[in-house]
Design a protein around this motif. Sequence first.
Motif, PDB file in Angstrom:
ATOM      1  N   ALA A 175       0.839  -1.208   0.000  1.00 50.25           N
ATOM      2  CA  ALA A 175       0.000   0.000   0.000  1.00 50.25           C
ATOM      3  C   ALA A 175       0.872   1.256   0.000  1.00 50.25           C
ATOM      4  O   ALA A 175       0.581   2.230  -0.714  1.00 50.25           O
ATOM      5  N   LEU A 176       1.935   1.238   0.787  1.00 49.51           N
ATOM      6  CA  LEU A 176       2.841   2.386   0.830  1.00 49.51           C
ATOM      7  C   LEU A 176       3.452   2.637  -0.550  1.00 49.51           C
ATOM      8  O   LEU A 176       3.480   3.778  -1.031  1.00 49.51           O
ATOM      9  N   ALA A 177       3.935   1.578  -1.189  1.00 49.22           N
ATOM     10  CA  ALA A 177       4.532   1.725  -2.519  1.00 49.22           C
ATOM     11  C   ALA A 177       3.507   2.268  -3.517  1.00 49.22           C
ATOM     12  O   ALA A 177       3.825   3.143  -4.332  1.00 49.22           O
ATOM     13  N   LEU A 178       2.274   1.789  -3.460  1.00 51.39           N
ATOM     14  CA  LEU A 178       1.224   2.282  -4.353  1.00 51.39           C
ATOM     15  C   LEU A 178       0.881   3.740  -4.059  1.00 51.39           C
ATOM     16  O   LEU A 178       0.569   4.512  -4.966  1.00 51.39           O
ATOM     17  N   SER A 179       0.945   4.118  -2.800  1.00 53.38           N
ATOM     18  CA  SER A 179       0.586   5.486  -2.419  1.00 53.38           C
ATOM     19  C   SER A 179       1.536   6.510  -3.028  1.00 53.38           C
ATOM     20  O   SER A 179       1.180   7.680  -3.179  1.00 53.38           O
ATOM     21  N   PHE A 180       2.741   6.101  -3.394  1.00 52.80           N
ATOM     22  CA  PHE A 180       3.697   7.027  -4.018  1.00 52.80           C
ATOM     23  C   PHE A 180       3.245   7.444  -5.419  1.00 52.80           C
ATOM     24  O   PHE A 180       3.812   8.377  -6.001  1.00 52.80           O
ATOM     25  N   LYS A 181       2.239   6.767  -5.966  1.00 53.33           N
ATOM     26  CA  LYS A 181       1.697   7.127  -7.286  1.00 53.33           C
ATOM     27  C   LYS A 181       0.681   8.266  -7.188  1.00 53.33           C
ATOM     28  O   LYS A 181       0.214   8.781  -8.191  1.00 53.33           O
ATOM     29  N   ARG A 182       0.303   8.628  -5.963  1.00 54.21           N
ATOM     30  CA  ARG A 182      -0.729   9.651  -5.745  1.00 54.21           C
ATOM     31  C   ARG A 182      -0.246  11.041  -6.155  1.00 54.21           C
ATOM     32  O   ARG A 182       0.904  11.372  -5.935  1.00 54.21           O
ATOM     33  N   GLY A 183      -1.185  11.831  -6.679  1.00 52.99           N
ATOM     34  CA  GLY A 183      -0.906  13.233  -6.971  1.00 52.99           C
ATOM     35  C   GLY A 183      -0.627  13.497  -8.429  1.00 52.99           C
ATOM     36  O   GLY A 183      -0.165  12.626  -9.166  1.00 52.99           O
TER      37      GLY A 183
END
Length: 179
Positions: free
Chosen positions: A15-23
Amino acid sequence: MPRLFTGLEIPPEVALALSFKRGGLTGARWIDPDNYHITLRFIGDVDNGTANDVADSLDRLSHSLSFQVRLTHLASFGGNSPRALYAGVELNETLTRLQAAQERVLQRAGLEPEGRKFVPHVSLARLRGSSSLDLAGFLAQAGRFEPLSFPVGRFVLFSSKDSVGGGPYVVEQSYPLAA
């Protein structure tokens, strides 16, 4: 009336790694990483009796085998009018069999067949007002997607609130898979 669906939880490190795609995407409403999941079967709003029948029916599937999931790419639903950005799941025979088995037992429990084709994915954002050009630019800027893998040792019955975006999701019951 609970709103239910079955799914797979996403481990915190994935989830953390995927969250870096945000924005950086116009019109995106980003999903909280705590709510990332892979939906196996949407059940919908049901009464408490049906919810109990569903939970009992899913118990029959705990003999299914554990397996690995691999997220391999970013993509979207909606074509020229994109409505969701997601991380796609590599085709996996064990995952497909588990989803099909859930479909069978849930229909036997009295639910209508799922009308949509099963496309395993992790929704990252809901899109409103994003053009296909906006999305193409975002995907080009996102760069190469490093595949993310994780073991699946259980599936869960989630409940959700009747709200925009659905979350927060609550695990109502978990069903371990055989090693």
